[in-house]
Design a protein around this motif. Sequence first.
Motif, mmCIF file in Angstrom:
data_model
loop_
_atom_site.group_PDB
_atom_site.id
_atom_site.type_symbol
_atom_site.label_atom_id
_atom_site.label_comp_id
_atom_site.label_asym_id
_atom_site.label_seq_id
_atom_site.Cartn_x
_atom_site.Cartn_y
_atom_site.Cartn_z
ATOM 1 N N GLN A 252 -4.770 -60.729 36.337
ATOM 2 C CA GLN A 252 -3.754 -59.698 36.503
ATOM 3 C C GLN A 252 -3.211 -59.244 35.142
ATOM 4 N N ILE A 253 -3.039 -60.198 34.275
ATOM 5 C CA ILE A 253 -2.469 -59.872 32.965
ATOM 6 C C ILE A 253 -3.520 -59.244 32.052
ATOM 7 N N ILE A 254 -4.720 -59.807 32.068
ATOM 8 C CA ILE A 254 -5.768 -59.262 31.198
ATOM 9 C C ILE A 254 -6.012 -57.786 31.508
ATOM 10 N N PHE A 255 -5.980 -57.443 32.792
ATOM 11 C CA PHE A 255 -6.272 -56.055 33.145
ATOM 12 C C PHE A 255 -5.017 -55.207 33.332
ATOM 13 N N GLY A 256 -3.843 -55.860 33.486
ATOM 14 C CA GLY A 256 -2.622 -55.112 33.696
ATOM 15 C C GLY A 256 -1.873 -54.904 32.399
ATOM 16 N N ASN A 257 -1.724 -55.974 31.638
ATOM 17 C CA ASN A 257 -0.940 -55.869 30.425
ATOM 18 C C ASN A 257 -1.381 -56.912 29.411
ATOM 19 N N PRO A 258 -2.599 -56.730 28.871
ATOM 20 C CA PRO A 258 -3.099 -57.742 27.921
ATOM 21 C C PRO A 258 -2.222 -57.773 26.687
ATOM 22 N N SER A 259 -2.095 -58.955 26.079
ATOM 23 C CA SER A 259 -1.166 -59.041 24.956
ATOM 24 C C SER A 259 -1.869 -58.713 23.646
ATOM 25 N N THR A 263 -8.228 -56.569 23.479
ATOM 26 C CA THR A 263 -8.494 -56.728 24.895
ATOM 27 C C THR A 263 -8.189 -55.439 25.633
ATOM 28 N N GLU A 264 -7.022 -54.870 25.339
ATOM 29 C CA GLU A 264 -6.607 -53.631 25.987
ATOM 30 C C GLU A 264 -7.638 -52.535 25.733
ATOM 31 N N ASP A 265 -8.068 -52.415 24.473
ATOM 32 C CA ASP A 265 -9.050 -51.391 24.146
ATOM 33 C C ASP A 265 -10.327 -51.599 24.944
ATOM 34 N N TYR A 266 -10.773 -52.867 25.051
ATOM 35 C CA TYR A 266 -12.021 -53.124 25.752
ATOM 36 C C TYR A 266 -11.882 -52.843 27.243
ATOM 37 N N VAL A 267 -10.835 -53.407 27.878
ATOM 38 C CA VAL A 267 -10.749 -53.251 29.336
ATOM 39 C C VAL A 267 -10.474 -51.810 29.732
ATOM 40 N N SER A 268 -9.804 -51.026 28.834
ATOM 41 C CA SER A 268 -9.534 -49.652 29.234
ATOM 42 C C SER A 268 -10.573 -48.688 28.669
ATOM 43 N N PRO C 75 -8.574 -46.588 35.947
ATOM 44 C CA PRO C 75 -7.810 -46.998 34.766
ATOM 45 C C PRO C 75 -7.247 -48.407 34.926
ATOM 46 N N VAL C 76 -7.136 -49.102 33.805
ATOM 47 C CA VAL C 76 -6.513 -50.432 33.798
ATOM 48 C C VAL C 76 -5.453 -50.423 32.699
ATOM 49 N N ALA C 77 -4.690 -51.513 32.686
ATOM 50 C CA ALA C 77 -3.708 -51.765 31.639
ATOM 51 C C ALA C 77 -2.793 -50.556 31.420
ATOM 52 N N SER C 78 -2.579 -50.139 30.171
ATOM 53 C CA SER C 78 -1.570 -49.096 29.903
ATOM 54 C C SER C 78 -1.966 -47.772 30.547
ATOM 55 N N ILE C 207 9.276 -45.087 32.153
ATOM 56 C CA ILE C 207 8.765 -45.055 30.776
ATOM 57 C C ILE C 207 8.728 -46.465 30.197
ATOM 58 N N VAL C 208 9.783 -47.246 30.484
ATOM 59 C CA VAL C 208 9.779 -48.634 30.019
ATOM 60 C C VAL C 208 8.598 -49.390 30.628
ATOM 61 N N PHE C 209 8.280 -49.080 31.891
ATOM 62 C CA PHE C 209 7.146 -49.735 32.527
ATOM 63 C C PHE C 209 5.832 -49.366 31.821
ATOM 64 N N ILE C 210 5.711 -48.108 31.412
ATOM 65 C CA ILE C 210 4.496 -47.703 30.699
ATOM 66 C C ILE C 210 4.343 -48.515 29.415
ATOM 67 N N THR C 211 5.416 -48.597 28.666
ATOM 68 C CA THR C 211 5.275 -49.186 27.335
ATOM 69 C C THR C 211 5.255 -50.712 27.366
ATOM 70 N N SER C 212 6.055 -51.321 28.255
ATOM 71 C CA SER C 212 6.145 -52.785 28.166
ATOM 72 C C SER C 212 5.634 -53.498 29.401
ATOM 73 N N ALA C 213 5.180 -52.744 30.409
ATOM 74 C CA ALA C 213 4.688 -53.329 31.645
ATOM 75 C C ALA C 213 5.769 -54.104 32.388
ATOM 76 N N GLU C 214 7.037 -53.906 31.973
ATOM 77 C CA GLU C 214 8.111 -54.607 32.660
ATOM 78 C C GLU C 214 8.731 -53.695 33.701
ATOM 79 N N ASP C 215 8.947 -54.259 34.868
ATOM 80 C CA ASP C 215 9.610 -53.472 35.898
ATOM 81 C C ASP C 215 11.091 -53.788 35.829
#
Lengths: 272, 392, 219
Positions: A252-259, A263-268, C75-78, C207-215
Amino acid sequence: MTETSVTTDPAAAPSVASNEPIIAIDDLSFSYDLGKTNTLRNISLEIPAGKVTAFIGPSGCGKSTLLRCLNRMNDLVDTAKVTTGRISILGQDINAPDVEAIELRKHVGMVFQKYNPFPKSIYENVAYGLRVQGIKNKGILDQAVEESLQKAALWGEVKDRLDSSALGLSGGQQQRLCIARTIAVKPRIVLMDEPCSALDPIATARIEELIAELQEDFTIVIVTHNMQQATRVSDRTAFFYLGELIEYDETQIIFGNPSIKQTEDYVSGRFG
Amino acid sequence: MPEKSSATDARSVQNPFRSLSSKQKVRDGIATGVFAFFTYFILACVVLILGKITYDGAPVIFQSEAPFVNTDFFSKSPMTLHEFYNEDGEMIRLDKDDFDAYKKANPDAVIRDEHTFSYAGGGILGPLVGTAMLVLFCMVAALFIGISAAIYLNEYAKKGRVVNAIRLAIMNLAGVPSIVFGLFGFAFFCFSPIFPVFTGNPDWEKSLLTIPLWPSDGYLSFQGWGNSVIAGAATLAVMVLPVIIAACEESLKAVPKGFREASLALGATKWQCIRTAVLPYATPGILTASILGITRVAGETAPIMFTAAVASKGKLPWQDTEGSGLYWVSNVLTQKVEALPYHIYTVSGKLPANEALDDMRYGSVFVFLLLVIGFAMISVVLRSRFRKKLKW
Amino acid sequence: MAHILKNYDDDLSALKDSVVEMGTQALAAMEKAIKGLSTNDVELCYDVIDEDERIDQQEKKIDEQGMSILLRFNPVASDLRHVLSSINICRSLERIGDHAVNIAKRARKILKAGELEEVRLIDPLVLEARKIVSGALTAFSDVDEQLAHKVIEMDRAVDKIHKALSKSLSNKISGGAQPTESLLNVIFISRSLERIGDLAVNIAEDIVFITSAEDIRHT
């Protein structure tokens, strides 16, 4: 040293406490050319029991190599060498001199990228692993074959033609047969090296469903190029790049909000 | 020229797919013709050889009445042909044994102008049996050694310079002329006293070590195999080994890596893996290659000339043996044999041309050709069948 | 860093442009309604009511764009957060548009009933509402998390002014000030502006969710 028993009952294998990782890799470096260049560099990660862990990363990042280290399939390469670090499975260093790779592989099974059933009957394919362990009792074999095929969700499709050639099955069925063959020896861990890369989407979905079910009985480590697949089937994901472990966390983190940005560049799908 | 090119230019505008210029056409035609000529030239050679031999040889083997095959040709060994005129002036040709029987039955028959022709009578049973024995023993030895070596090279040995050097050495063996193998076999298998025989009366002079085998009155004598079927077979085996090893390696390589990996990943030992997941799927390839090897071995004359072959031998190997058990086996194996290629060499090359010999010559060659073609066909058929059956 | 797929990049930025455009439309609608009220221009109020259709269409367009990106590029992540938030933000903007229509309708009624001194009282609230909405829009187009947090802070001032305003107006009504109906409408306009402030906060949270993934909603 005691004689190794022929049967591979998971109960007989050393058990790990539930919170302890079943596989612990510590500072592992690995080379395919006797240490001149390291294909894997200083990898440390712990794989929890009873979970599905995915290895992702671009081609040549070392994810398959690491997978093959886990059941010492790299022994087949003459010039392969673990240069530093250690891999512990069930608490035992698997590269220790008194570890027999053949015994290790009975506990750590593997499913390959290209489905590769033997050109034998379906029954003989599943019974193969038990036969090489010297089990000849028809009753035991029959039971193991049925059980494994049931677990691999293939029993219904093949129960009436166990004696026909495995090569007559469809690609997806052949891969499920390979999974049945692997779990017939009752390993603790099942390694899967891009198990769906040669399959169509429906067959892929079947395998993914199967992985979810097998998770109850086995610890699964899967290498995949398909990131959607990693998000679908895995609990934890490790991202490798150029032989190094970049990030390892909940899927969930790797694909949702990698730190880590890489990683972010690769998964997206950004330029790496 | 400029006019012409402008003309072609104009034409090219009209039709981009215009036909080639006549010069190009001529060149193209010549090239096609040259290549076709040589191809059909080879075909003509084959047709000529097969046609001539079939034309002259087939009548010897086949006949118009039942059983349609000249059984004598296959049930008798070569023998002298007697030609004479009886009292009515008719010319009669009889094999030696028939002639002896004829004289016995008619003690006062008139025999005039008797001529004898060596090897022209009888059949080719002896050479066929000899060749069969040579091929059988040779292939047993060559397959055993060849498969072992191929498995070692392909599965066990660490890839590297040493293995490549060994492989190169083996391949070089394939380039050695067969007469050299003959001489090698002659020196090595026939005379080096490391090869043992079981015998009742050892050759004390040659023998390196003679062990009496009590309670029988025989000996195990290390005296070399002498000129014998086993020495010939061994020589042929050495000669065909490179072919067998190369074929086995190819067959082993053709077995998908996945089978090996799957087998090992299921906890098989290396030998279990090879035995159950590699060899069964390499066997068809090995067999087809071996059959081609047989045709090669069966046809060689030079290696057996010094080591095994004899032009004429009254009896079949097992009709002429003493002793029992091991001694009998040893005795059979250490006899010289007649062999088909050597027989052909004898009747065609060593004896003066003679009309009476023609039947034997063409008959032998025809049979030989049929055998070789037959084996080659079997090999082709097997290969295509296995290819269809084993797809992975 | 750019995506390997240029189409993906193009679609993502087109989505963003659409959201920014919709934001501008919603902000303009609000300002137009207020201007109509303050300049006694009923026509402007009618314009706002008519033009709301455009904002609604823009919402549908953004939904389509977002869905197409989800469908085509997984799409994933950000990137995923960006698409999800864009869709959320356009909901908020659509409601800001609706509130602008409400304001316009109320303004029309007030203008019909004749000039009203108390209309001037909402000016400070209008100022704050304009600041908070344009702040949220800037934070979105610049992907500025700090500004987003500031926007969330600003809402307190909006709430405070609204509370004070509606209290004083209620007092005037209960004190017998006339015309009651118009004064009530001013209270409703004030409430709409307060709601617009809340919606700007929602946008800032996205917008905060976009940048920090925090709800950070409801926390």
